[in-house]
Design a protein around this motif. Structure first.
Motif, mmCIF file in Angstrom:
data_model
loop_
_atom_site.group_PDB
_atom_site.id
_atom_site.type_symbol
_atom_site.label_atom_id
_atom_site.label_comp_id
_atom_site.label_asym_id
_atom_site.label_seq_id
_atom_site.Cartn_x
_atom_site.Cartn_y
_atom_site.Cartn_z
ATOM 1 N N PHE A 103 124.564 49.368 102.141
ATOM 2 C CA PHE A 103 124.237 49.704 100.755
ATOM 3 C C PHE A 103 124.644 51.148 100.476
ATOM 4 C CE2 PHE A 103 121.518 51.211 97.333
ATOM 5 C CZ PHE A 103 121.706 50.197 96.387
ATOM 6 N N SER A 132 119.255 43.473 99.455
ATOM 7 C CA SER A 132 119.737 43.018 100.763
ATOM 8 C C SER A 132 120.113 41.545 100.779
ATOM 9 C CB SER A 132 118.672 43.295 101.841
ATOM 10 O OG SER A 132 117.433 42.700 101.502
ATOM 11 N N ASP A 175 118.215 53.814 108.999
ATOM 12 C CA ASP A 175 117.462 54.011 107.760
ATOM 13 C C ASP A 175 116.758 55.367 107.712
ATOM 14 O OD1 ASP A 175 115.517 53.551 109.642
ATOM 15 O OD2 ASP A 175 114.500 51.957 108.540
ATOM 16 N N PHE A 227 113.728 45.720 101.269
ATOM 17 C CA PHE A 227 114.896 46.179 100.531
ATOM 18 C C PHE A 227 115.424 45.104 99.569
ATOM 19 C CE2 PHE A 227 118.973 48.507 100.171
ATOM 20 C CZ PHE A 227 118.457 49.780 100.053
ATOM 21 N N ARG A 228 114.758 43.971 99.517
ATOM 22 C CA ARG A 228 115.160 42.922 98.596
ATOM 23 C C ARG A 228 114.878 43.360 97.162
ATOM 24 N NH1 ARG A 228 112.414 37.936 102.047
ATOM 25 N NH2 ARG A 228 113.930 37.949 103.763
ATOM 26 N N GLY A 284 114.771 44.174 107.112
ATOM 27 C CA GLY A 284 114.767 44.912 105.854
ATOM 28 C C GLY A 284 114.302 44.116 104.652
ATOM 29 N N LYS A 290 121.720 45.729 104.530
ATOM 30 C CA LYS A 290 121.109 46.993 104.125
ATOM 31 C C LYS A 290 121.881 48.223 104.605
ATOM 32 C CE LYS A 290 116.903 49.745 104.780
ATOM 33 N NZ LYS A 290 115.566 49.810 105.397
ATOM 34 N N SER A 328 115.861 54.542 98.368
ATOM 35 C CA SER A 328 117.323 54.665 98.379
ATOM 36 C C SER A 328 117.795 55.530 97.218
ATOM 37 C CB SER A 328 117.985 53.282 98.339
ATOM 38 O OG SER A 328 117.887 52.697 97.053
#
Length: 396
Positions: free
Chosen positions: A35, A27, A121, A23-24, A20, A32, A267
């Motif tokens: 979250f 994350s 996800d 997703f930084r 992931g 992740k 997200s």
């Protein structure tokens, strides 16, 4: 053959920290799958859907995060839902199908007749009961959730061709370079235990014949010899593609929302989709400004019970506020996720943004994104412990 008698088990593929990266920076501080979307961990939405599966014996989370990342959550959610949830850690990535096969003995402990498999996800309504009814009617070894999308976006996913009358999967192509179909694989499946024979067949063929295949850069980092590549089996390319057209796999179409949660921007969008779903599935989770001393809520809003919101604040639509957050006087929140222990001071504006844990947004500050969830710079993200303050002017 699919059966309605006996136990069912569910598997949620959660991936790992090397996956992931898009997703930084979020994350960096939290796995992740944990979250929060619409106030609940990402993985909890499919878990809640799995709870409704008839004769459910066990929910497994399979990934290659460290066990400590999931220990507290798995214990808490098992106690809360009264359903056994267990995390199974892969020592190395085996691929979506290879991970199932690696833990096949554990997955078969309850002698399940059906195995529900889904990617963490994925954001959707998870129509598992309706899928199961179709799966039992088809009598194949697997049923895929599919959805019709625009021709422009279809190539980003696995495209499928199915028989319009029987629902049989006739052809499968993972992210093809040329257009195949507007129908895509949604990453939600029901299999009979026969799926393990199909996975075993792929691994055995590689061991026996040294089958060559193109691998991604991610796979190449982990597998450098033919013998180690043999146990990396992908559900889509290695299983669905060769089984298509053999009267073994079938499809079930969803008319509801569906998205993939690959980036922080998505997200935000998926949080809003789940908030909207709460109207039907969990209306008590939506905030209600029905008291004279409460803040004004617009549209779908989730507020954690421990959060404090000043009565002059205006919140919504599509806002999720996590635990111990403090929202000051005159604050305006629109389309955002506010994480734990955030303080937003008076008259600040937060729009199309994610505000990270323990961050502070000062008085009259503005944190705004443009609201394009698919663009790289479409939203604003504040990581953990950020401080946004208006610079004080000084006269001399």
């Amino acid at each position: 053959m699919a059966s309605s008698e006996g136990a069912n088990v569910a598997v949620i593929m959660v991936g790992g920290p090397t996956k992931g990266t898009r997703f930084r920076p979020l994350s960096f501080n939290l796995a992740k799958p944990l979250f929060p979307l619409a106030g609940q961990p990402m993985v909890q939405h499919p878990i809640l859907a799995c709870k409704k599966i008839p004769n459910l014996a066990q929910i497994y989370l399979i990934g290659f995060y460290e066990e400590r990342d999931f220990t507290l959550y798995v214990s808490a959610i098992s106690n809360e839902l009264k359903v056994p949830v267990r995390y199974l850690r892969e020592e190395k990535p085996h691929g979506s199908a290879g991970g199932l096969y690696y833990f096949r003995d554990l997955l078969m402990e309850e002698n399940p007749v059906n195995i529900f498999v889904m990617n963490c996800d994925v954001c959707c309504s998870f129509p598992l009961s309706d899928m199961l009814a179709a799966h039992l009617k088809y009598k194949g070894i697997g049923t895929l959730l599919v959805k019709k999308v625009s021709a422009e976006s279809a190539s980003e996913f696995g495209e499928i061709v199915a028989d319009a009358e029987t629902g049989e999967l006739l052809h499968y192509a993972e992210k093809p370079e040329t257009f195949v179909s507007e129908w895509i694989n949604c990453g939600v499946y029901i299999f009979t235990p026969e799926i393990f024979l199909a996975i075993q067949g792929v691994a055995s063929e590689r061991n026996n014949h040294g089958t060559l295949r193109r691998v991604s850069s991610f796979e190449a980092l982990h597998f450098t010899t033919k013998s180690t590549q043999a146990d990396f089996v992908r559900l889509d390319q290695d299983i669905l593609t060769p089984l298509a057209g053999k009267r073994k796999l079938y499809t079930y179409e969803t008319q509801d929302f569906w998205e993939q949660i690959k980036t922080p921007g998505m997200s935000l969008k998926c949080s809003s989709l789940y908030l909207a779903q709460y109207r039907l599935t969990a209306p008590d989770l939506l905030a209600k400004g029905d008291k004279s001393n409460s803040a004004k809520f617009v549209g779908d809003v989730y507020v954690h019970p421990s959060a404090k919101i000043h009565h002059t604040a205006k919140v919504g639509p599509n806002v999720s506020i996590s635990g111990s957050a403090r929202i000051g006087p005159g604050v305006r929140l629109i389309g955002c996720i506010i994480l734990d222990d955030v303080e937003i001071k008076e008259n600040a504006l937060i729009s199309h943004s994610i505000v990270g844990w323990k961050s502070i947004v000062g008085r009259w500050a503005r944190v705004q994104g443009v609201g394009d969830y698919t663009a790289k710079l479409g939203i604003t993200i504040l990581g953990k412990l950020f401080v946004v303050m208006q610079r004080e002017s000084h006269s001399y």
